[in-house]
Structures are given as structure tokens and as C-alpha cells.
Design a protein around this motif. Sequence first.
Motif, PDB file in Angstrom:
ATOM      1  N   PRO B 148      -6.315  -6.580  -3.114  1.00  0.00           N
ATOM      2  CA  PRO B 148      -4.530  -5.556  -4.148  1.00  0.00           C
ATOM      3  C   PRO B 148      -5.080  -6.895  -2.426  1.00  0.00           C
ATOM      4  O   PRO B 148      -3.416  -7.424  -2.478  1.00  0.00           O
ATOM      5  CB  PRO B 148      -5.156  -4.145  -3.445  1.00  0.00           C
ATOM      6  N   ALA B 149      -5.380  -6.899  -1.126  1.00  0.00           N
ATOM      7  CA  ALA B 149      -4.630  -6.855  -0.435  1.00  0.00           C
ATOM      8  C   ALA B 149      -4.385  -9.438  -1.065  1.00  0.00           C
ATOM      9  O   ALA B 149      -3.199 -10.210  -0.363  1.00  0.00           O
ATOM     10  CB  ALA B 149      -5.083  -7.574   1.496  1.00  0.00           C
ATOM     11  N   ARG B 151      -4.092 -10.757  -3.464  1.00  0.00           N
ATOM     12  CA  ARG B 151      -3.005 -10.917  -4.447  1.00  0.00           C
ATOM     13  C   ARG B 151      -1.368 -10.836  -4.093  1.00  0.00           C
ATOM     14  O   ARG B 151      -0.131 -11.479  -3.862  1.00  0.00           O
ATOM     15  CB  ARG B 151      -3.100  -9.933  -5.870  1.00  0.00           C
ATOM     16  N   ALA B 152      -1.358  -9.440  -3.232  1.00  0.00           N
ATOM     17  CA  ALA B 152      -0.029  -9.021  -1.919  1.00  0.00           C
ATOM     18  C   ALA B 152       0.236 -10.738  -1.593  1.00  0.00           C
ATOM     19  O   ALA B 152       1.313 -11.103  -1.700  1.00  0.00           O
ATOM     20  CB  ALA B 152      -0.455  -8.171  -1.181  1.00  0.00           C
ATOM     21  N   SER B 153      -1.037 -11.326  -1.123  1.00  0.00           N
ATOM     22  CA  SER B 153      -0.544 -12.280  -0.030  1.00  0.00           C
ATOM     23  C   SER B 153      -0.461 -13.796  -0.962  1.00  0.00           C
ATOM     24  O   SER B 153       0.880 -14.893  -0.382  1.00  0.00           O
ATOM     25  CB  SER B 153      -2.000 -12.400   0.935  1.00  0.00           C
ATOM     26  N   HIS B 155       1.412 -13.433  -3.691  1.00  0.00           N
ATOM     27  CA  HIS B 155       3.178 -13.009  -3.040  1.00  0.00           C
ATOM     28  C   HIS B 155       3.272 -14.090  -2.636  1.00  0.00           C
ATOM     29  O   HIS B 155       4.881 -14.131  -2.550  1.00  0.00           O
ATOM     30  CB  HIS B 155       3.259 -11.741  -4.149  1.00  0.00           C
ATOM     31  N   ALA B 156       2.992 -12.817  -1.095  1.00  0.00           N
ATOM     32  CA  ALA B 156       4.214 -13.392   0.331  1.00  0.00           C
ATOM     33  C   ALA B 156       4.072 -14.980   0.271  1.00  0.00           C
ATOM     34  O   ALA B 156       4.944 -15.223  -0.002  1.00  0.00           O
ATOM     35  CB  ALA B 156       3.111 -13.071   1.384  1.00  0.00           C
ATOM     36  N   GLY B 159       6.678 -16.145  -2.125  1.00  0.00           N
ATOM     37  CA  GLY B 159       7.925 -16.340  -1.289  1.00  0.00           C
ATOM     38  C   GLY B 159       8.071 -17.352  -0.515  1.00  0.00           C
ATOM     39  O   GLY B 159       9.155 -17.398  -0.179  1.00  0.00           O
ATOM     40  N   ALA B 194      -4.017 -13.104   7.437  1.00  0.00           N
ATOM     41  CA  ALA B 194      -5.041 -12.290   6.326  1.00  0.00           C
ATOM     42  C   ALA B 194      -6.477 -11.521   5.900  1.00  0.00           C
ATOM     43  O   ALA B 194      -6.720 -11.373   6.262  1.00  0.00           O
ATOM     44  CB  ALA B 194      -3.680 -12.373   4.814  1.00  0.00           C
TER      45      ALA B 194
END
Lengths: 198, 198
Positions: B148-149, B151-153, B155-156, B159, B194
Motif C-alpha cells: 500500500p505504501a 502504491r501511495a508513493s 501516486h504521489a 503528482g 519512502a
Amino acid sequence: MVTRTDAPTRREQILKEAARLFAERGFHGVGVDEIGAAVGISGPGLYRHFAGKDAMLAELLVGISGQLLTGGKRRAAEADGDPEALLDSLIEGHIDFALDDRPLITLHDRELDRLRESDRKLVRQLQRQYVELWVEVVRQVYPDLAEPAARASVHAVFGLLNSTPHLSRPGALPGRAATAQLLHRLARGAFAAAGSGA
Amino acid sequence: MVTRTDAPTRREQILKEAARLFAERGFHGVGVDEIGAAVGISGPGLYRHFAGKDAMLAELLVGISGQLLTGGKRRAAEADGDPEALLDSLIEGHIDFALDDRPLITLHDRELDRLRESDRKLVRQLQRQYVELWVEVVRQVYPDLAEPAARASVHAVFGLLNSTPHLSRPGALPGRAATAQLLHRLARGAFAAAGSGA
DNA sequence: GGAAATGGTTAACGGTCATTAACTTCGGCC
DNA sequence: GGCCGAAGTTAATGACCGTTAACCATTTCC
């Protein structure tokens, strides 16, 4: 932190729902009837509270920019003299905002052009001051970073922090605290990488 | 790299101008007459080339997602076995795209909801595959990073890389090559931060 | 207790805009 | 040379939508 206990006024309800709807489907994609329905009144009733649809958007965007800048300035005043701590504080504040007010963050860089000239100028000015606040701090922490690079890095990190709305539906996230921590680390890592090898 | 020498077809002209206009003022903010005017024909003439305004947006968004995914897969195939190099290659490809096709990048995460259900599903599926490609590579490079981390990374970092459209008018930038290099460093720095302290 | 402000309501207006219809122009082809 | 399809044109249609008008309920306050 100023916490409110009194009930939100009708005006605030409208702003909140309008923000959500604008963020979801865009300014032009939302009708006044929908906004009205979202707060339990219908269509033209909104005109008792706002001069028009544009006025809602304007108030939202000016409010956002103002809040960000005010919060940033407050943090700068508090963490007086310690750039490292201030940078962390700015990041933390921005993350709080991005996580707590997703719709507003989305609006913030999406619908600026829909504003009247004067409002747009005001918003841009507030945004610029906020960016400059960050740029100064970043350059204090990483003195080797040239100003244009610092500014670009700040914009990029904003993009990073503002990415939370894209993180699918709030399900897949590891919980708010963990997300905040991860975003914080990502942001610091980005700055560090830019600042070391320049 | 496949370079084209023949003139762009009318259809391609339209798509290009539509992308620019949609990115500038939003899907609902642009009229068909404007799109027509941008390519020298007027209004309804567009219907000789597209079924409707929606069809243009659909083709744009599907095209973008497809290009990104295809490019990513190609890079994965090329840099066979070396995750570090592959991550760099993916970042580089995404940066090229963000810098060369700003309008498309903007559209990509702004107007997805305007699509017909079927098109939207297709685009989302392509996007998801692209994200998964990155997630796998990131986890190979930083094995301590939970999924999950990671994936969030990812996406970030998207951005972050997609922030170029916000970098004011192209003036303030330190030149394309320098910008690309800076973005690359920012992205790698974010991932590194991360991945190390997880 | 009545007047006035406040916050609603529904109905109508006017403009914008995507789409369609009907008609033209013109280049290629048998 | 005549046909035909491709690519336009302008005019009309119909929906949608922001805004205004006109009217009603309820609370507040003298």
C-alpha cells in the motif's frame, strides 16, 4: 488551533457541498439545483445566500489560498529561526490541509480560470506569497539550491502532497496517520535530493 | 522512437487543439465552435470527423492512458532484469510525456468523469496497469516498502511529475533538460526516502 | 399583535450550446 | 463529362441552466 462547537451556518453548508460537487464534476458540470439539493433547499434558494454561482467559487478559492497563507505565516512566526523545523511544520500543515479538505485542494488548481479578473488576481497573489514562503525556507535548509530550482521543487512537492485526492477511494490507504507520515517522508526526500546534488 | 514526416490529418489537428482547449478551460468550458475555429473550420463541421464532443475526449483519454502503458511496457521489456535502471527509465519516460504533452497530462486526471461508462472503465484499467507496473518496480528496488505504501508513493510521485503544467508560464523554468533532470532527482529522492525508513 | 426581515417556494425568461438537417463545393474516377 | 463521396457551410432544434420575478411562511422585535 481554533475548534468550533457551534453548528455550521447555512452559508457554510452550501460552501462545503459546493466544494465537494465542484471538485467531483467541475464548476460547469454542476448545476445550482444540485447544490441546492445537497443542502436540502432547491435551486434559486441559494440566491438568498450568494450573489451567484461564481460568487461561491470565488469565496471558496479565496478562502483556500488565504487559509494556506495564514497558516504558513503563523508557522513561520512560531518556529522562529529554525528552518529545518519550519520546513517540517509547513509540510505538516499542507498535509493536514490536503487530507482534511480534499475537495478544496482539488478545486485549488483546477478552476482558477473561472473567476472574475479581480478575484483571480487576488487568489494568485495569495498563492504566490505562499510559494515564496516555502521557497525561502527551502533555500535556507538547502543553500546550494538555486532559486528557480527551489521554486520548481516547491511546486513539484505541492503536486506530490496534493496527490491524495487521486489515491482511489479512501479505502486502500494505510490510515490517516500513516499516510501523513509517508507523504511527509516523500516530501523531505524530494527536497533533500534536489538540494544535495545541485 | 517512431518519427512522423507526413502532415497531420485533419482528425489529428482537431484532437490536438481540443486537448489544448480542454486543458485550458475544462471540457464543459469549451464549445464545439471554438474547437472548430481552432482548426479553421466552424462548429458542426467537426461532426464529419467525430461522433460528438464526448467522442473527442474519449479518444484523447484512452490514447493517453494507452501511450503511457505501452511506453512503460516497452521500457520494462528493454531494461530486462535491472530494476534500478527500469525505474530510472520509467521516470524518464513519464517526465518526457509531462513536458511534451502538458495539455494531455492535465486532462488525464481532470476530466475522466465526463466519459461514458465503458470508456471510463477502459481508461481506468489502463491507468491501473500502468500504476501496477511502477509499483512492482518500486518494490523490487525498495523491498522494505509495503505494497500500500508503494502504491501511495507511486501516486504521489505522479503528482510530483505532473506538476509541470503548474510551473507558471514556461518562462521561469531553467530550460527543458535542467527541468527534466531536477524532476528526476526529486522523484528518486522521494522514493528513496519512502523506501529506506519503512 | 403587527411589521419587517429572513429564507424559502415555484414559474418564467433568456442565453448558450451540442446536435441535426438541408444544402453546397470540389476532387477523383469510370 | 457526369457521378459520388468527402468535407464544409448556415440555419434550425431542443435541452439545459443560471438568474430573476412573484409570492409565501416564519421568526424577531418594537
